[in-house]
Design a protein around this motif. Structure first.
Motif, PDB file in Angstrom:
ATOM      1  N   ASP A 158      42.651  33.388 -54.719  1.00  0.00           N
ATOM      2  CA  ASP A 158      43.519  32.844 -55.687  1.00  0.00           C
ATOM      3  C   ASP A 158      44.298  33.437 -56.403  1.00  0.00           C
ATOM      4  OD1 ASP A 158      44.215  30.230 -57.293  1.00  0.00           O
ATOM      5  OD2 ASP A 158      43.307  31.579 -58.794  1.00  0.00           O
ATOM      6  N   VAL A 159      44.108  34.918 -56.987  1.00  0.00           N
ATOM      7  CA  VAL A 159      44.935  35.670 -57.330  1.00  0.00           C
ATOM      8  C   VAL A 159      45.991  36.262 -56.200  1.00  0.00           C
ATOM      9  CG1 VAL A 159      44.946  37.991 -58.022  1.00  0.00           C
ATOM     10  CG2 VAL A 159      42.803  36.969 -59.136  1.00  0.00           C
ATOM     11  N   MET A 160      45.883  36.809 -55.101  1.00  0.00           N
ATOM     12  CA  MET A 160      47.026  37.026 -54.250  1.00  0.00           C
ATOM     13  C   MET A 160      47.975  35.811 -53.956  1.00  0.00           C
ATOM     14  SD  MET A 160      46.173  40.425 -53.177  1.00  0.00           S
ATOM     15  CE  MET A 160      47.213  40.416 -52.470  1.00  0.00           C
ATOM     16  N   SER A 161      47.476  34.280 -54.287  1.00  0.00           N
ATOM     17  CA  SER A 161      48.387  33.850 -53.785  1.00  0.00           C
ATOM     18  C   SER A 161      49.583  33.140 -54.556  1.00  0.00           C
ATOM     19  CB  SER A 161      47.548  31.761 -53.422  1.00  0.00           C
ATOM     20  OG  SER A 161      48.182  31.097 -52.955  1.00  0.00           O
ATOM     21  N   ASN A 162      48.962  33.054 -55.500  1.00  0.00           N
ATOM     22  CA  ASN A 162      49.807  33.182 -57.188  1.00  0.00           C
ATOM     23  C   ASN A 162      50.902  34.421 -57.175  1.00  0.00           C
ATOM     24  OD1 ASN A 162      48.384  30.906 -57.929  1.00  0.00           O
ATOM     25  ND2 ASN A 162      46.898  32.354 -59.095  1.00  0.00           N
ATOM     26  N   ALA A 163      50.559  35.677 -56.878  1.00  0.00           N
ATOM     27  CA  ALA A 163      51.214  37.159 -57.057  1.00  0.00           C
ATOM     28  C   ALA A 163      52.355  36.646 -55.747  1.00  0.00           C
ATOM     29  CB  ALA A 163      50.297  37.904 -56.306  1.00  0.00           C
ATOM     30  N   TYR A 164      51.525  35.805 -54.407  1.00  0.00           N
ATOM     31  CA  TYR A 164      52.492  36.067 -53.793  1.00  0.00           C
ATOM     32  C   TYR A 164      53.824  34.790 -53.493  1.00  0.00           C
ATOM     33  CZ  TYR A 164      54.312  35.390 -48.785  1.00  0.00           C
ATOM     34  OH  TYR A 164      54.746  35.472 -47.456  1.00  0.00           O
ATOM     35  N   GLN A 165      53.161  34.259 -54.222  1.00  0.00           N
ATOM     36  CA  GLN A 165      54.163  32.625 -54.685  1.00  0.00           C
ATOM     37  C   GLN A 165      55.643  33.045 -55.699  1.00  0.00           C
ATOM     38  OE1 GLN A 165      52.494  29.003 -55.767  1.00  0.00           O
ATOM     39  NE2 GLN A 165      51.032  29.572 -54.850  1.00  0.00           N
ATOM     40  N   GLN A 166      54.143  34.168 -56.820  1.00  0.00           N
ATOM     41  CA  GLN A 166      55.089  34.625 -57.782  1.00  0.00           C
ATOM     42  C   GLN A 166      56.303  35.286 -57.322  1.00  0.00           C
ATOM     43  OE1 GLN A 166      53.303  36.687 -60.825  1.00  0.00           O
ATOM     44  NE2 GLN A 166      55.124  37.688 -61.381  1.00  0.00           N
ATOM     45  N   ALA A 167      56.109  36.247 -56.297  1.00  0.00           N
ATOM     46  CA  ALA A 167      57.403  37.519 -55.710  1.00  0.00           C
ATOM     47  C   ALA A 167      57.955  37.092 -54.644  1.00  0.00           C
ATOM     48  CB  ALA A 167      56.342  38.248 -54.661  1.00  0.00           C
ATOM     49  N   GLN A 168      57.836  35.854 -54.103  1.00  0.00           N
ATOM     50  CA  GLN A 168      59.350  34.713 -53.137  1.00  0.00           C
ATOM     51  C   GLN A 168      60.172  33.833 -54.649  1.00  0.00           C
ATOM     52  OE1 GLN A 168      57.094  32.273 -49.639  1.00  0.00           O
ATOM     53  NE2 GLN A 168      55.471  33.096 -51.373  1.00  0.00           N
ATOM     54  N   TYR A 169      59.347  33.598 -55.573  1.00  0.00           N
ATOM     55  CA  TYR A 169      60.044  33.247 -56.867  1.00  0.00           C
ATOM     56  C   TYR A 169      60.717  34.213 -57.221  1.00  0.00           C
ATOM     57  CZ  TYR A 169      58.056  28.665 -56.942  1.00  0.00           C
ATOM     58  OH  TYR A 169      57.765  27.925 -57.012  1.00  0.00           O
ATOM     59  N   GLU A 170      60.768  34.958 -57.168  1.00  0.00           N
ATOM     60  CA  GLU A 170      61.665  36.432 -57.640  1.00  0.00           C
ATOM     61  C   GLU A 170      62.288  37.336 -56.357  1.00  0.00           C
ATOM     62  OE1 GLU A 170      59.183  40.427 -59.286  1.00  0.00           O
ATOM     63  OE2 GLU A 170      58.103  38.506 -60.779  1.00  0.00           O
ATOM     64  N   GLN A 171      62.538  36.574 -55.378  1.00  0.00           N
ATOM     65  CA  GLN A 171      63.308  37.004 -53.750  1.00  0.00           C
ATOM     66  C   GLN A 171      64.114  35.818 -54.086  1.00  0.00           C
ATOM     67  OE1 GLN A 171      59.953  37.641 -51.277  1.00  0.00           O
ATOM     68  NE2 GLN A 171      60.539  39.571 -51.124  1.00  0.00           N
ATOM     69  N   GLY A 172      63.983  34.799 -55.005  1.00  0.00           N
ATOM     70  CA  GLY A 172      64.954  33.741 -54.723  1.00  0.00           C
ATOM     71  C   GLY A 172      64.873  32.484 -53.824  1.00  0.00           C
ATOM     72  N   LYS A 173      63.340  32.480 -53.772  1.00  0.00           N
ATOM     73  CA  LYS A 173      62.903  31.763 -52.732  1.00  0.00           C
ATOM     74  C   LYS A 173      62.021  30.777 -53.909  1.00  0.00           C
ATOM     75  CE  LYS A 173      62.048  34.774 -49.441  1.00  0.00           C
ATOM     76  NZ  LYS A 173      60.616  35.292 -47.913  1.00  0.00           N
ATOM     77  N   PHE A 174      63.075  29.750 -53.285  1.00  0.00           N
ATOM     78  CA  PHE A 174      61.733  28.337 -54.036  1.00  0.00           C
ATOM     79  C   PHE A 174      61.206  27.028 -53.302  1.00  0.00           C
ATOM     80  CE2 PHE A 174      65.987  29.678 -56.698  1.00  0.00           C
ATOM     81  CZ  PHE A 174      65.173  30.422 -57.432  1.00  0.00           C
ATOM     82  N   SER A 175      61.229  27.521 -51.944  1.00  0.00           N
ATOM     83  CA  SER A 175      60.444  26.234 -51.166  1.00  0.00           C
ATOM     84  C   SER A 175      59.260  27.865 -50.857  1.00  0.00           C
ATOM     85  CB  SER A 175      61.288  26.249 -49.946  1.00  0.00           C
ATOM     86  OG  SER A 175      60.302  25.784 -49.228  1.00  0.00           O
ATOM     87  N   VAL A 176      58.102  27.802 -51.462  1.00  0.00           N
ATOM     88  CA  VAL A 176      57.213  29.127 -51.328  1.00  0.00           C
ATOM     89  C   VAL A 176      56.183  29.094 -50.045  1.00  0.00           C
ATOM     90  CG1 VAL A 176      57.602  30.550 -53.264  1.00  0.00           C
ATOM     91  CG2 VAL A 176      56.315  28.352 -53.506  1.00  0.00           C
ATOM     92  N   GLU A 177      55.642  29.995 -50.122  1.00  0.00           N
ATOM     93  CA  GLU A 177      54.604  29.953 -49.239  1.00  0.00           C
ATOM     94  C   GLU A 177      54.059  29.952 -49.729  1.00  0.00           C
ATOM     95  OE1 GLU A 177      54.582  31.994 -45.077  1.00  0.00           O
ATOM     96  OE2 GLU A 177      57.131  31.084 -44.918  1.00  0.00           O
ATOM     97  N   ALA A 178      52.428  29.226 -49.140  1.00  0.00           N
ATOM     98  CA  ALA A 178      50.422  29.929 -49.960  1.00  0.00           C
ATOM     99  C   ALA A 178      50.009  30.493 -49.406  1.00  0.00           C
ATOM    100  CB  ALA A 178      50.517  28.624 -50.789  1.00  0.00           C
ATOM    101  N   LEU A 179      49.088  30.558 -49.876  1.00  0.00           N
ATOM    102  CA  LEU A 179      47.851  31.660 -49.169  1.00  0.00           C
ATOM    103  C   LEU A 179      46.724  30.585 -49.101  1.00  0.00           C
ATOM    104  CD1 LEU A 179      49.314  35.686 -49.719  1.00  0.00           C
ATOM    105  CD2 LEU A 179      49.651  33.991 -47.452  1.00  0.00           C
ATOM    106  N   SER A 180      45.940  31.328 -47.625  1.00  0.00           N
ATOM    107  CA  SER A 180      44.110  30.130 -48.410  1.00  0.00           C
ATOM    108  C   SER A 180      43.373  30.759 -48.293  1.00  0.00           C
ATOM    109  CB  SER A 180      44.946  29.082 -47.265  1.00  0.00           C
ATOM    110  OG  SER A 180      44.494  29.609 -46.513  1.00  0.00           O
TER     111      SER A 180
END
Length: 516
Positions: free
Chosen positions: A170-192
């Motif tokens: 849960d923590v890593m998936s949220n962090a991964y999505q946050q990192a993608q937003y900061e990279q300018g990606k708004f169609s983000v991938e989640a980790l399961s």
């Protein structure tokens, strides 16, 4: 002072936790005090605390975290019904006459219990009360015996399913999505959670292999430390061995197989695991065993058949074969429910389910209270500007991405001496992981090496939980110092495991890439 409130906040948290005050209240109390302190000094907008309500709702409605109480219940049922104890006794008699054989049996049982329960405390206490006295009577060095029991118990945190991996996913998936937003990606991938379970499987088995190799080598190099058990031990027959080993293995295959194959989500699989543990406990207690075994067979048949040949009665174009199959599915379901009811009667009569539910509620409330308090802490820490400070600090470290990760791993390891894995996972990791992902680290691989590092927190004195569990269950002749000395070689083996996964990342990334 006002510019460094975020740093002072962490220092105050360390003092509060070390004072012995309950951890969840310590975290929340420090957060509230520093929120108002920041507001009075003009460095924080107090209205930011209004977001806490949304965080609470997000936690309560998080489908992933619902799996935690179900997996805990599964483990508690296996422990309270003495299935784990029988497995330990049988494996001990099977391997006991080898040099280091009792140690080998403890590690193997630890791995099996890890994959079927995921509860460190229950495993360590059970093995401390059953295996440790036997090892001491056989002439094992108290330090070696204590280290083996403590370490085998912690396998529940790296071998799936485990609460650590669920929280970490849960923590890593949220962090991964946050990192993608900061990279300018708004169609983000989640980790399961399934990806992390798959990624942790081979590293978990690697640690088991390292422990077994160490025990074998030490058994031959220093036979006086781990002599063979008394030859009067009655070795179990094939049928007894199968009776002890097959049910937990079936439960493991059912739970992990359903997740990794994509048939069920982790939460659904946790429900299956809890029902499976209930049926095992009910059958172990004797009455209605035939009904319970028939029920288990019917439920397995229903799951396989419904996946291979699904039937939907709401459709208007049902063929005769669909109707016949549907009738059989209903029959399987009725048999399954009757077996569950019979198992429930058994565990209620023997007061197994009452103890299991109490244990589950205690552990689950501790985990969720800590997560809630940590959510408030991180909210205030971000409001004080701590997140920007951490990101800037990591990015400016010498050595780039590798240097930042090395420093993070060292900090997590040192914090493990004083904090539990839950606090580190939900307070520290959300602050550092997005930056590490932005620096180019693979989030799955990163999560697994952090998981092994966090697992080490159970073994590191003075506040390693596994050490405390064993101290409470160990015979009086074993000192706390001997327990501390015994785990040192295994902490080094875990460091070797981290290095192997660091230099051969495919150990963690190959299986999730193939399966997902």
């Amino acid at each position: 002072m006002s510019a460094n409130l975020d740093i002072l906040m962490f220092a105050a948290l360390a003092v509060a936790v070390l004072s012995g005050f309950p951890v969840a209240f310590s975290i929340a109390g420090v957060a509230v005090i520093f929120a108002y302190l920041g507001w009075m000094l003009g460095v924080m907008d107090i209205s930011l605390l209004g977001a806490f309500g949304q965080r609470v709702f997000g936690l309560i409605s998080n489908q992933v975290l619902i799996a935690i109480p179900l997996f805990v219940l599964m483990g508690a049922l296996l422990e309270k019904s003495r299935i784990a104890e029988e497995l330990l006794d049988t494996m001990g008699r099977a391997f006991g006459q080898l040099r280091g054989g009792l140690g080998i049996s403890v590690v193997l049982v630890g791995a099996l219990l890890a994959a079927s329960t995921g509860i460190v405390g229950a495993t360590v206490v059970a093995m401390g009360m059953i295996a440790l006295p036997t090892m001491l009577r056989s002439g094992y060095d108290p330090r070696v015996a204590s280290g083996i029991v403590c370490t085998a118990g912690t396998l529940g945190q790296i071998i799936p399913p485990s609460t650590l991996l669920i929280i970490l996913a849960d923590v890593m998936s949220n962090a991964y999505q946050q990192a993608q937003y900061e990279q300018g990606k708004f169609s983000v991938e989640a980790l399961s959670v399934g990806q992390f379970f798959a990624a942790a499987l081979l590293p978990g088995l690697l640690l088991v292999a390292l422990y077994l190799l160490y025990i074998l080598v030490r058994g031959f190099a220093r036979p006086q430390d781990m002599p063979p058990a008394d030859v009067s031990f009655a070795r179990p027959g094939v049928s007894e061995l199968l009776r002890a080993v097959v049910p937990p293995v079936l439960l493991i295959v059912t739970v992990l197989g359903s997740i990794l194959s994509g048939i069920a989500t982790p939460t659904e699989a946790a429900g299956v695991g809890a029902i499976g543990a209930l049926l095992m406990a009910g059958a172990k207690l004797g009455r209605y065993r035939g009904v319970i075994l028939a029920s288990a067979a019917a439920l397995i048949a229903l799951a396989v058949a419904a996946d291979v040949f699904p039937v939907r009665f709401q459709r208007s174009d049902l063929a005769t074969g669909d109707i016949v199959a549907g009738v059989f599915y209903i029959l399987f379901a009725v048999i399954g429910v009757s077996g569950i009811a019979a198992a429930l009667l058994n565990v209620i009569r023997e007061k197994v389910v009452q103890d299991a539910l109490t244990s589950t509620m205690t552990m689950t409330s501790m985990i969720f209270a800590t997560i809630l308090a940590a959510s408030m802490f991180s909210l205030v820490f971000i409001g004080l500007g701590g997140e920007e400070r951490v990101a800037h600090w990591l990015q400016s470290l010498p050595g780039g991405a590798i240097g930042a990760l090395i420093v993070t791993m060292l900090i997590v390891f040192l914090m493990g001496f004083f904090l539990d894995f839950v606090e580190i996972s939900v307070i520290v990791l959300p602050l550092v992981v997005p930056t590490l992902i932005l620096l180019g680290h693979d989030p799955i691989w990163l999560g697994i090496i952090l998981a092994i590092n966090l697992q080490t927190s159970f073994l590191t004195p003075p506040f390693g939980f596994s050490l405390f569990y064993l101290r409470g269950a160990a015979p009086k002749e074993i000192s706390t110092g001997q327990i501390y000395q015994g785990v040192i070689p295994f902490i080094c083996l875990q460091a070797i495991g981290v290095l192997l996964i660091w230099f051969v990342p495919q150990i963690a990334t190959w299986l999730p890439e193939v399966m997902f």
